[in-house]
Design a protein around this motif. Structure first.
Motif, mmCIF file in Angstrom:
data_model
loop_
_atom_site.group_PDB
_atom_site.id
_atom_site.type_symbol
_atom_site.label_atom_id
_atom_site.label_comp_id
_atom_site.label_asym_id
_atom_site.label_seq_id
_atom_site.Cartn_x
_atom_site.Cartn_y
_atom_site.Cartn_z
ATOM 1 N N ALA A 1 -6.887 -0.603 10.831
ATOM 2 C CA ALA A 1 -7.018 0.416 9.535
ATOM 3 C C ALA A 1 -6.785 1.604 9.244
ATOM 4 C CB ALA A 1 -7.772 -0.556 8.908
ATOM 5 N N ALA B 1 -12.058 2.384 3.185
ATOM 6 C CA ALA B 1 -13.403 1.179 2.727
ATOM 7 C C ALA B 1 -14.710 1.528 3.875
ATOM 8 C CB ALA B 1 -12.722 0.070 2.855
ATOM 9 N N LEU B 2 -14.116 1.287 5.163
ATOM 10 C CA LEU B 2 -14.119 1.293 7.074
ATOM 11 C C LEU B 2 -15.472 2.506 6.489
ATOM 12 C CD1 LEU B 2 -16.607 -0.122 9.215
ATOM 13 C CD2 LEU B 2 -14.055 0.504 10.588
ATOM 14 N N SER C 1 -3.237 1.702 5.061
ATOM 15 C CA SER C 1 -4.003 0.719 4.869
ATOM 16 C C SER C 1 -4.819 1.081 3.998
ATOM 17 C CB SER C 1 -4.445 -0.207 5.604
ATOM 18 O OG SER C 1 -5.716 -0.747 5.846
ATOM 19 N N ASP D 1 -7.959 -0.464 3.946
ATOM 20 C CA ASP D 1 -9.273 -0.876 4.566
ATOM 21 C C ASP D 1 -10.040 0.143 5.184
ATOM 22 O OD1 ASP D 1 -8.846 -3.497 3.644
ATOM 23 O OD2 ASP D 1 -8.152 -3.898 5.103
ATOM 24 N N TYR E 1 -5.884 -2.055 -6.980
ATOM 25 C CA TYR E 1 -6.577 -0.566 -6.231
ATOM 26 C C TYR E 1 -6.679 0.641 -6.700
ATOM 27 C CZ TYR E 1 -5.686 -4.280 -2.007
ATOM 28 O OH TYR E 1 -5.950 -4.842 -1.004
ATOM 29 N N HIS F 1 0.689 -1.227 -0.109
ATOM 30 C CA HIS F 1 -0.006 -0.096 -0.372
ATOM 31 C C HIS F 1 0.805 0.979 0.219
ATOM 32 C CE1 HIS F 1 -3.591 -2.044 0.413
ATOM 33 N NE2 HIS F 1 -3.518 -3.086 1.449
#
Length: 244
Positions: free
Chosen positions: A206, A216-217, A211, A213, A139, A56
């Motif tokens: 995260a 995303a969250l 990251s 993630d 990504y 990343h």
């Protein structure tokens, strides 16, 4: 004198009550908890020891250099990016150290001692080195927006690898915490439930490392908050109203 003292004590007590009332608000509690615990994780987690953090880091650093769509390949057709020699030296050092975690005598105290014994950054002069992405080439750039902003600033400041890495971590933590706080504030009810979700160990971790993630969250929280807010009704159950 007694009257004055009583008035001052009453004013102080009132200020304390107001402060405590603010601390029990979901948004304030989340920002404080995320900032304190997230900063601790960002500091104590060794470089590149977050989940796929090395991959990343490369993707975010390449995007900051203008590579929105990965297109550079090596002789074996592996997609990657070019790292300045002094960035690659330290990146490769900590990336190699990751694979010694199974050694019985391995410890990051020894890693940092060895790192301090390396030649100074000023003595590193050479061509850029091609480094494969190791999976992050698939990504989209969107999850890396906070880290790209930090990488741009790091490039402008001519920071070394560790300076760039930690700047990206703290930039990501700050921006993702702000976005999460906005999502919690937009929730018409069940804000504390959102705080609990955002403070789960995996979610907190995260946000504290580089990251995809974390974004995303937070994005899911923002979408859910907007959807719930758009369907809010005045006849919501009393339990939900009390949870606001």
């Amino acid at each position: 004198m007694t009257v004055t003292t009583d008035v001052e004590a009453g004013a102080l007590a009132q200020k304390l009550r107001v402060a405590l009332r603010q601390l029990t608000r979901p948004v304030v509690a989340f920002v404080l908890a995320s900032g304190i615990f997230g900063s601790s994780i960002a500091i104590i987690t060794p470089p590149l020891r977050g989940p796929d953090e090395s991959a990343h880091f490369l993707r975010a650093y390449a995007i900051a250099g203008g590579e929105l769509v990965p297109h550079l390949v090596d002789e074996e057709n592996h997609k990657g990016t070019w790292l300045p020699a002094r960035i690659h030296r330290d990146y490769d050092f900590f990336e190699t150290a990751r694979y010694h975690f199974a050694d019985k005598i391995f410890g990051y105290r020894d890693v940092y001692s060895e790192y301090r014994g390396l030649p100074p950054q000023q003595s590193i002069d050479g061509p850029s080195v091609f480094q494969p992405y190791a999976g992050s080439e698939g990504y989209t750039p969107i999850p890396y927006i906070p880290y790209v902003l930090a990488a741009l600033l790091a490039r402008a400041m001519d920071l070394d690898f560790l300076g760039t890495l930690y700047l990206m971590r703290f930039f990501g933590l700050a921006l993702l915490t702000a976005a999460g706080a906005w999502a919690i504030a937009m929730m018409p009810y069940l804000r504390w439930a959102f705080v609990c979700i955002a403070m789960l160990p995996a979610a907190l971790y995260a946000r504290a490392v580089i990251s995809a993630d974390g974004m995303a969250l937070v994005s899911a929280m923002m979408v859910a908050a907007l959807c719930l807010r758009s369907t809010r009704r005045d006849d919501a159950p009393p339990l939900l109203r009390q949870a606001v």
